[in-house]
Design an enzyme around this catalytic site. Structure first.
Site, mmCIF file in Angstrom:
data_model
loop_
_atom_site.group_PDB
_atom_site.id
_atom_site.type_symbol
_atom_site.label_atom_id
_atom_site.label_comp_id
_atom_site.label_asym_id
_atom_site.label_seq_id
_atom_site.Cartn_x
_atom_site.Cartn_y
_atom_site.Cartn_z
ATOM 1 N N SER A 266 -16.793 1.810 0.331
ATOM 2 C CA SER A 266 -15.208 1.820 0.016
ATOM 3 C C SER A 266 -14.693 0.696 -0.497
ATOM 4 C CB SER A 266 -14.428 2.342 1.367
ATOM 5 O OG SER A 266 -14.552 1.142 2.236
ATOM 6 N N LYS A 267 -13.671 0.487 -1.090
ATOM 7 C CA LYS A 267 -12.926 -0.759 -1.338
ATOM 8 C C LYS A 267 -12.997 -1.621 -0.194
ATOM 9 C CE LYS A 267 -8.698 -1.256 -2.044
ATOM 10 N NZ LYS A 267 -8.273 -2.649 -1.667
ATOM 11 N N ARG A 268 -12.432 -1.011 1.019
ATOM 12 C CA ARG A 268 -12.389 -1.922 2.167
ATOM 13 C C ARG A 268 -13.510 -2.803 2.415
ATOM 14 N NH1 ARG A 268 -9.243 2.012 5.300
ATOM 15 N NH2 ARG A 268 -7.820 1.943 3.656
ATOM 16 N N ASP A 271 -13.549 -5.723 0.253
ATOM 17 C CA ASP A 271 -12.864 -6.702 0.712
ATOM 18 C C ASP A 271 -13.453 -7.452 2.060
ATOM 19 O OD1 ASP A 271 -11.165 -5.594 -0.954
ATOM 20 O OD2 ASP A 271 -9.671 -4.528 0.321
ATOM 21 N N GLU A 289 -0.798 -4.270 -4.560
ATOM 22 C CA GLU A 289 -2.086 -4.824 -3.999
ATOM 23 C C GLU A 289 -3.146 -5.128 -4.954
ATOM 24 O OE1 GLU A 289 -5.530 -3.370 -0.804
ATOM 25 O OE2 GLU A 289 -4.174 -2.199 -1.636
#
Ligand code: GLU
Length: 509
Positions: A266-268, A271, A289
């Protein structure tokens, strides 16, 4: 396989940045279409207005352009099956939903949001925390299956808000052959009675995807594995609408997994672990964001594409570097892995490095020029090309040319004095005075000639070569880094080298 012309589609919902898994779906669509002389369609699935994000469609177009995976038909380009944006096709869907109701394959449901909520409250158990509107629950709800015809007609005549739901059969076995997963079997009781047409007259994704795949004559549907649970609903719709003979062959592509642990990347995760997950920079207009993308981090589109192809496919040999043309030739669905592929950012960088190494220096220099311009610096293209040739071995990205070669474009602002001063003495200072004087008249300024001359002078002055090379390097670059020092001097040129020697002598005093 039927003998229709191959037509595939990428059907994203414009809800945000494009995940690398999405680009891989585009790639597999594209490769398959090109390989079969078919057509690749981009269809924007924007029927869920609550999830619509302005700018997301333009972003998707730009991603496809950057990757060089341009569709043959799209909202932008048009085509024989236009419009390609589902919101613009809205009037088209109702007739199919109504037809299904007539045949008993779908029904009107008049339940209000409050009634749905109270059903969920009433039926929820620890094992089933969010009960679904399914073949059992529908019997207790306000719909055209439980109400009399007269009641239904009256509600419809009064324009009462309603949706149309699919009437999923109870306990039927559905089997289909997936191009990646082989035979897949479902029991229809596992699926709920999905809404097909919403109260506002918009179709849901489930109805629109089937109607459009049919009307656009799609022969093969590639999509991420996360859509597999929806497949029974879609297959039932193909049957119910009487189009089963035209149903595309399905290919549910394996997920791209987190590098550490389980589940979809995931994008998370990006990050958290410090790498991009989106193809290009994306700023969410609702929250502001910002998410960094592969493109802006310096990935070359051909490296990005190659890396994605290898996430879930190989040609059966150890070969890892493939051009797009080669992928078109060699790609085969039966070599797409069933299991998900773990994303490995170091490997992604390795691909980029390989493509950088194989770029000719002029091309690399041209790619690097904007970095210089941004810094307010100017340099001759031939000079930048030489710099690129000297540092590219160490670069993962075009931008790294700066990190490994900034001193070619500006004089050292400071020196690693700790590395020089403790061993600095008058003899060494005298050596560099003499060396600088010699450079003023040297005719052969190649790296090899400079090295030979430096060696000869060191021998003459009776100082070890090793004692002199490091100070020389630090004079030219400021630190203990960079390519071979005589290559640096030869590239800088004699005038600049001499100036840097003078500055260094001053600093080391
Ligand atoms: N609109 C769906 C998505 O956002 C497409 C799924 C499919 O290809 O059927 O991914």
């Amino acid at each position: 396989m039927d003998n229709r012309k191959v037509r595939v589609r990428f059907a994203p919902s414009p809800t945000g940045g494009l995940h690398l898994g999405g680009v891989r779906t585009v790639l597999f669509n594209y490769l398959f279409a090109k390989q079969h002389g078919g057509e690749f369609v981009l269809r924007i699935e924007d029927t869920d207005q609550t999830r619509y994000v302005p700018g997301a469609e333009e972003y998707i177009n730009e991603c496809l352009r950057w990757c060089g995976l341009t569709p043959d038909e799209s909202p932008e380009l048009g085509g024989p099956y236009a419009p390609y944006r589902q919101s613009e096709r809205k009037p088209l869907y109702r007739q199919y939903a109504e037809e299904l109701v007539k045949k008993g394959y779908a029904y009107y449901a008049f339940d209000t949001p409050e009634e749905l909520e109270s059903m969920r409250e009433r039926l929820k158990t620890p094992e089933n925390p969010s009960p679904q509107y399914n073949h059992i629950v529908r019997k207790q709800m306000r719909n055209s299956l439980t109400m009399s015809d007269a009641e239904v007609q009256e509600l419809l005549a009064k324009n009462t808000a309603h949706v149309i739901r699919i009437n999923m059969p109870a306990d039927e076995t559905l089997t289909f052959t997936d191009m990646v997963r082989g035979e897949v079997t479902f029991n229809t009781s596992q699926s709920d009675d999905k809404v097909l047409l919403k109260a506002d007259g918009m179709p849901t994704y489930h109805l629109a995807v089937v109607v459009d795949d049919y009307l656009m004559k799609i022969t093969h549907a590639f999509r991420g594995e996360e859509w597999l649970p929806s497949a029974p609903v879609h297959i039932m719709l193909w049957k119910y609408l009487g189009w089963e003979a035209h149903m595309p062959q399905w290919a549910h592509l394996p997920l791209i997994l987190k590098p550490d642990g389980h589940g979809k990347l995931s994008k998370r995760d990006g990050d958290r672990l410090g790498f991009p997950v989106y193809a290009m920079n994306w700023t969410d207009p609702r929250t502001n964001e910002f998410t960094k993308g592969f493109r802006e981090l310096g990935f070359l589109p051909e490296a990005f594409i190659n890396m994605l192809a290898m996430l879930g496919w190989n040609d059966g040999t150890a070969q890892e570097i493939f051009s797009l043309d080669e992928l078109i030739q060699k790609f085969s669905m039966d070599r797409v892995h069933k299991a998900g592929a773990k994303f490995d950012y170091e490997k992604a960088k390795w691909f980029n490095h390989q493509y950088l190494l194989h770029k000719d220096d002029q091309t690399l220099a041209a790619l690097f020029q904007p970095v210089l311009t941004e810094k307010g610096l100017q340099a001759d293209p031939a000079y930048v090309a030489t710099v690129a040739s000297l540092v590219k071995e160490r670069c993962y990205f075009v931008n790294d040319v700066w990190e490994h070669g900034f001193f070619f474009f500006q004089r050292p602002a400071s020196y690693d004095e700790a590395a020089v001063k403790p061993k600095w003495n008058a003899d060494k200072a005298a050596f560099f005075e003499a060396w600088s004087a010699q450079l003023a008249t040297t005719s052969d300024t190649s790296a090899a000639a400079l090295e030979a001359a430096f060696k000869a002078l060191a021998a003459e002055k009776n100082i070890k070569m090793g004692e002199l090379q490091l100070p020389f390097r630090i004079m030219l670059t400021g630190g203990k880094f960079g390519p071979p020092v005589f290559d640096i001097a030869a590239t800088l040129g004699m005038e600049e080298t001499r100036q840097r020697i003078t500055n260094g002598l001053e600093a080391f005093k």
